[in-house]
Design an enzyme around this catalytic site. Structure first.
Site, PDB file in Angstrom:
ATOM      1  N   GLY A  46      -5.863  -5.313   2.924  1.00 49.92           N
ATOM      2  CA  GLY A  46      -4.844  -5.224   1.890  1.00 49.92           C
ATOM      3  C   GLY A  46      -4.217  -6.589   1.669  1.00 49.92           C
ATOM      4  O   GLY A  46      -4.156  -7.407   2.592  1.00 49.92           O
ATOM      5  N   GLN A  51       1.669 -12.776  -1.201  1.00 49.31           N
ATOM      6  CA  GLN A  51       1.012 -13.425  -0.065  1.00 49.31           C
ATOM      7  C   GLN A  51       0.140 -14.595  -0.492  1.00 49.31           C
ATOM      8  O   GLN A  51      -0.241 -15.408   0.345  1.00 49.31           O
ATOM      9  CB  GLN A  51       0.176 -12.415   0.726  1.00 49.31           C
ATOM     10  CG  GLN A  51       1.013 -11.387   1.466  1.00 49.31           C
ATOM     11  CD  GLN A  51       0.137 -10.400   2.198  1.00 49.31           C
ATOM     12  OE1 GLN A  51      -0.288  -9.405   1.629  1.00 49.31           O
ATOM     13  NE2 GLN A  51      -0.143 -10.697   3.459  1.00 49.31           N
ATOM     14  N   CYS A 106      -1.159  -8.241   9.928  1.00 47.21           N
ATOM     15  CA  CYS A 106      -0.897  -8.766   8.584  1.00 47.21           C
ATOM     16  C   CYS A 106      -1.498 -10.155   8.456  1.00 47.21           C
ATOM     17  O   CYS A 106      -1.387 -10.973   9.374  1.00 47.21           O
ATOM     18  CB  CYS A 106       0.617  -8.812   8.357  1.00 47.21           C
ATOM     19  SG  CYS A 106       1.098  -9.412   6.735  1.00 47.21           S
ATOM     20  N   LEU A 107      -2.111 -10.419   7.311  1.00 46.86           N
ATOM     21  CA  LEU A 107      -2.686 -11.745   7.074  1.00 46.86           C
ATOM     22  C   LEU A 107      -1.615 -12.827   7.034  1.00 46.86           C
ATOM     23  O   LEU A 107      -1.919 -13.994   7.276  1.00 46.86           O
ATOM     24  CB  LEU A 107      -3.495 -11.748   5.775  1.00 46.86           C
ATOM     25  CG  LEU A 107      -4.712 -10.809   5.773  1.00 46.86           C
ATOM     26  CD1 LEU A 107      -5.372 -10.802   4.404  1.00 46.86           C
ATOM     27  CD2 LEU A 107      -5.688 -11.192   6.864  1.00 46.86           C
ATOM     28  N   HIS A 148       2.593  -0.610   3.787  1.00 50.65           N
ATOM     29  CA  HIS A 148       2.650  -1.971   4.328  1.00 50.65           C
ATOM     30  C   HIS A 148       2.615  -2.992   3.187  1.00 50.65           C
ATOM     31  O   HIS A 148       3.432  -3.915   3.140  1.00 50.65           O
ATOM     32  CB  HIS A 148       1.464  -2.190   5.286  1.00 50.65           C
ATOM     33  CG  HIS A 148       1.321  -3.578   5.801  1.00 50.65           C
ATOM     34  ND1 HIS A 148       1.578  -3.914   7.104  1.00 50.65           N
ATOM     35  CD2 HIS A 148       0.945  -4.732   5.196  1.00 50.65           C
ATOM     36  CE1 HIS A 148       1.362  -5.212   7.275  1.00 50.65           C
ATOM     37  NE2 HIS A 148       0.976  -5.730   6.121  1.00 50.65           N
ATOM     38  N   GLU A 149       1.665  -2.826   2.269  1.00 47.96           N
ATOM     39  CA  GLU A 149       1.533  -3.781   1.156  1.00 47.96           C
ATOM     40  C   GLU A 149       2.717  -3.694   0.202  1.00 47.96           C
ATOM     41  O   GLU A 149       3.188  -4.716  -0.302  1.00 47.96           O
ATOM     42  CB  GLU A 149       0.211  -3.563   0.418  1.00 47.96           C
ATOM     43  CG  GLU A 149      -1.027  -3.813   1.256  1.00 47.96           C
ATOM     44  CD  GLU A 149      -1.048  -5.173   1.948  1.00 47.96           C
ATOM     45  OE1 GLU A 149      -0.514  -6.160   1.400  1.00 47.96           O
ATOM     46  OE2 GLU A 149      -1.600  -5.241   3.061  1.00 47.96           O
ATOM     47  N   HIS A 152       5.648  -5.775   1.147  1.00 46.23           N
ATOM     48  CA  HIS A 152       5.575  -7.179   0.728  1.00 46.23           C
ATOM     49  C   HIS A 152       6.244  -7.391  -0.627  1.00 46.23           C
ATOM     50  O   HIS A 152       6.879  -8.422  -0.859  1.00 46.23           O
ATOM     51  CB  HIS A 152       4.119  -7.655   0.650  1.00 46.23           C
ATOM     52  CG  HIS A 152       3.512  -7.982   1.963  1.00 46.23           C
ATOM     53  ND1 HIS A 152       3.948  -9.015   2.759  1.00 46.23           N
ATOM     54  CD2 HIS A 152       2.480  -7.409   2.626  1.00 46.23           C
ATOM     55  CE1 HIS A 152       3.212  -9.068   3.855  1.00 46.23           C
ATOM     56  NE2 HIS A 152       2.315  -8.098   3.801  1.00 46.23           N
TER      57      HIS A 152
END
Length: 182
Positions: A46, A51, A106-107, A148-149, A152
């Site tokens: 994701g 991001q 997470c990235l 989660h996304e 952001h």
């Protein structure tokens, strides 16, 4: 398509609230294509536009599941089935009171993981890649990833759901990892 740089904590841009997309354009679709390529390259499942430095309410998800009957033993990565999902201006209409716990990463907080409690299902509304509206009840792992996304888009990282002690431990490990890599 292009691979974009992924912003990592503590970059302050990760804390800003993303703006709604007024009208979906070819530029937004190019961004979604680039986000997918970036996510696959990372690798991740994701990615929110913020991001990659774009404060708009867009995210992409692809759980990249193994085909039916194929065991995910880590050696069959090339067999994963890609089913990209595009979410423009996503919003929750309803969330369950029942909670599910997943070990999230997470990235933007690379190589760090922690258990996070989230509603086990959500009813969401969004536009897809072509601007078509959707409304659906989503459960399981996809519900967790979507939440989660979407965090952001509100300037929230998964570590913000942790206690101060756990969050500090994750950030300390991340900083130690970065120093070792430098």
């Amino acid at each position: 398509m292009a691979i974009l740089p992924i912003i990592e904590t503590p970059d302050p841009r990760l804390k800003q609230v993303s703006e709604p997309v007024a009208a979906l354009t070819d530029e937004h679709r190019r961004l979604m294509d680039d986000m997918l390529e970036t996510m696959y390259d990372a690798p991740g499942i994701g990615l929110a536009a913020i991001q990659v430095g774009q404060p708009v309410r867009i995210l992409v998800i692809d759980l990249q599941e193994m085909p039916e009957g194929v065991e995910d033993d880590g050696t069959n990565e090339d067999l994963r089935v890609r089913r990209p999902l595009y979410f423009v201006n996503p919003e929750f209409l309803e969330v369950s009171e029942e909670v599910t716990t997943y070990n999230e990463g997470c990235l933007s907080v690379p190589d760090q993981y922690a258990e996070v409690d989230r509603p086990s299902w959500v009813r969401a509304r969004w536009l897809d890649y072509d601007g078509n509206p959707h409304e659906e009840k989503i459960d399981g792992f996809l519900a967790t990833v979507l939440q989660h996304e979407m965090d952001h888009l509100e300037g929230i990282l998964f570590i913000d759901h942790l206690s101060k002690l756990k969050r500090d431990m994750v950030l300390k490990k991340l900083n130690k990892m970065r120093r070792a890599a430098a």
